[in-house]
Write a protein that holds these residues in place. Structure first.
Motif, PDB file in Angstrom:
ATOM      1  N   ARG A 149       0.849  -1.031  -0.100  1.00  0.00           N
ATOM      2  CA  ARG A 149       0.106   0.083  -0.088  1.00  0.00           C
ATOM      3  C   ARG A 149       0.949   1.173   0.004  1.00  0.00           C
ATOM      4  O   ARG A 149       0.420   2.271  -0.656  1.00  0.00           O
ATOM      5  CB  ARG A 149      -0.882  -0.107   1.240  1.00  0.00           C
ATOM      6  CG  ARG A 149      -2.042   1.442   1.158  1.00  0.00           C
ATOM      7  CD  ARG A 149      -2.639   1.054   2.600  1.00  0.00           C
ATOM      8  NE  ARG A 149      -3.405   2.129   2.824  1.00  0.00           N
ATOM      9  CZ  ARG A 149      -4.035   2.579   3.848  1.00  0.00           C
ATOM     10  NH1 ARG A 149      -3.941   1.819   5.046  1.00  0.00           N
ATOM     11  NH2 ARG A 149      -4.967   3.728   4.130  1.00  0.00           N
ATOM     12  N   TRP A 150       1.781   1.282   0.619  1.00  0.00           N
ATOM     13  CA  TRP A 150       3.043   2.365   0.674  1.00  0.00           C
ATOM     14  C   TRP A 150       3.959   2.363  -0.160  1.00  0.00           C
ATOM     15  O   TRP A 150       4.913   3.113   0.060  1.00  0.00           O
ATOM     16  CB  TRP A 150       3.333   2.706   2.067  1.00  0.00           C
ATOM     17  CG  TRP A 150       2.110   2.638   3.254  1.00  0.00           C
ATOM     18  CD1 TRP A 150       1.821   1.784   4.241  1.00  0.00           C
ATOM     19  CD2 TRP A 150       1.143   3.591   3.306  1.00  0.00           C
ATOM     20  NE1 TRP A 150       0.870   2.137   4.841  1.00  0.00           N
ATOM     21  CE2 TRP A 150       0.130   3.418   4.409  1.00  0.00           C
ATOM     22  CE3 TRP A 150       0.849   4.656   2.254  1.00  0.00           C
ATOM     23  CZ2 TRP A 150      -0.857   4.137   4.543  1.00  0.00           C
ATOM     24  CZ3 TRP A 150      -0.290   5.479   2.627  1.00  0.00           C
ATOM     25  CH2 TRP A 150      -1.105   5.286   3.787  1.00  0.00           C
ATOM     26  N   ASP A 151       3.990   1.312  -0.909  1.00  0.00           N
ATOM     27  CA  ASP A 151       4.821   1.440  -2.083  1.00  0.00           C
ATOM     28  C   ASP A 151       6.331   1.103  -1.637  1.00  0.00           C
ATOM     29  O   ASP A 151       7.227   1.683  -2.332  1.00  0.00           O
ATOM     30  CB  ASP A 151       4.801   2.734  -2.831  1.00  0.00           C
ATOM     31  CG  ASP A 151       3.709   2.609  -3.904  1.00  0.00           C
ATOM     32  OD1 ASP A 151       3.235   1.704  -4.419  1.00  0.00           O
ATOM     33  OD2 ASP A 151       3.109   3.842  -3.906  1.00  0.00           O
ATOM     34  N   LEU A 152       6.411   0.384  -0.392  1.00  0.00           N
ATOM     35  CA  LEU A 152       7.856   0.004  -0.313  1.00  0.00           C
ATOM     36  C   LEU A 152       8.494  -0.996  -1.099  1.00  0.00           C
ATOM     37  O   LEU A 152       7.891  -1.825  -1.761  1.00  0.00           O
ATOM     38  CB  LEU A 152       7.648  -0.812   1.333  1.00  0.00           C
ATOM     39  CG  LEU A 152       9.100  -1.222   1.928  1.00  0.00           C
ATOM     40  CD1 LEU A 152       9.996  -0.105   2.510  1.00  0.00           C
ATOM     41  CD2 LEU A 152       8.680  -2.311   3.014  1.00  0.00           C
ATOM     42  N   ASP A 153       9.692  -0.529  -1.511  1.00  0.00           N
ATOM     43  CA  ASP A 153      10.529  -1.531  -2.106  1.00  0.00           C
ATOM     44  C   ASP A 153      10.836  -2.946  -1.643  1.00  0.00           C
ATOM     45  O   ASP A 153      11.506  -3.202  -0.318  1.00  0.00           O
ATOM     46  CB  ASP A 153      11.958  -1.035  -2.452  1.00  0.00           C
ATOM     47  CG  ASP A 153      12.973  -1.523  -3.354  1.00  0.00           C
ATOM     48  OD1 ASP A 153      12.394  -2.587  -4.209  1.00  0.00           O
ATOM     49  OD2 ASP A 153      13.960  -1.578  -3.755  1.00  0.00           O
TER      50      ASP A 153
END
Length: 209
Positions: free
Chosen positions: A173-177
């Protein structure tokens, strides 16, 4: 049983998975955390912690806090087991699960994020805060689980997997790699291919929006 839940709550997500794995029927009662429904007097009478999940048993008794609920489920409904092996093995499994439940979630929950915003931090800063703690936590979690099993600790999902999958939902959801965590995303794919995990997904909840 009735599970008071919010569709995006990772802690409620954990309990949904466990109830499904143990084939226990339950009714979902949505609690809109964004709208502040957790602060209503009626809900506070059930859960004074202003959060979810809350599990109301068939006889009316009430359980709160996801890890306490999971422990109760494991004792009352031991099959299929969420913790397996010798006491030391089970301690390792608990440690991995708690690295998410105690080290990532508490600093990333809605109350903390709203407090940060109230102190003047921007949306971008709060996302960076969340991703930093998730990355740190996943690095520790990755080191705590086994590297030779389909799931975190064996051939079947257990407590660590139940904590991992909801946290990965937030990471996406928070676009963590997630490139450094291919072992975790491989486990995620195996878990989400199971009906018990799939039906527990946030997007499959009655209050999803």
């Amino acid at each position: 049983m009735k599970l008071y839940s919010y569709w995006r709550s990772t802690t409620a997500y954990r309990v949904r998975i466990a109830l499904n794995l143990k084939a226990l029927p339950f009714e979902t009662v949505p609690v809109d955390l964004v709208a502040g429904a957790q602060n209503s007097p009626d809900y506070l009478a059930l859960n004074p912690g202003h959060g979810v999940p809350t599990l109301v048993l068939d006889d009316g008794r009430v359980l709160t806090q996801s890890m306490a609920i999971l422990e109760w489920l494991e004792v009352e409904y031991p099959e299929p087991a969420l913790l397996t092996g010798a006491p030391l093995d089970r301690a390792h499994q608990r440690a991995a699960a708690m690295s998410i439940a105690a080290d990532i979630h508490p600093v990333n929950n809605l109350k903390v994020i709203n407090k940060l915003k109230g102190m003047g931090h921007s949306g971008e800063e709060t996302v960076a805060w969340m991703c930093d703690w998730i990355h740190r936590g996943f690095s520790a979690f990755h080191s705590l689980i086994r590297d030779d099993t389909p799931f975190c600790f064996g051939d079947q999902p257990g407590l660590a997997d139940i904590c991992l999958i909801p946290q990965l939902y937030n990471a996406h959801r928070w676009d963590l790699d997630l490139a450094p965590f291919s072992r975790l995303t491989d486990i995620e794919a195996r878990c989400l291919a199971l009906r018990e995990f799939d039906t527990a997904r946030p997007e499959n909840q009655p209050d999803a929006s």
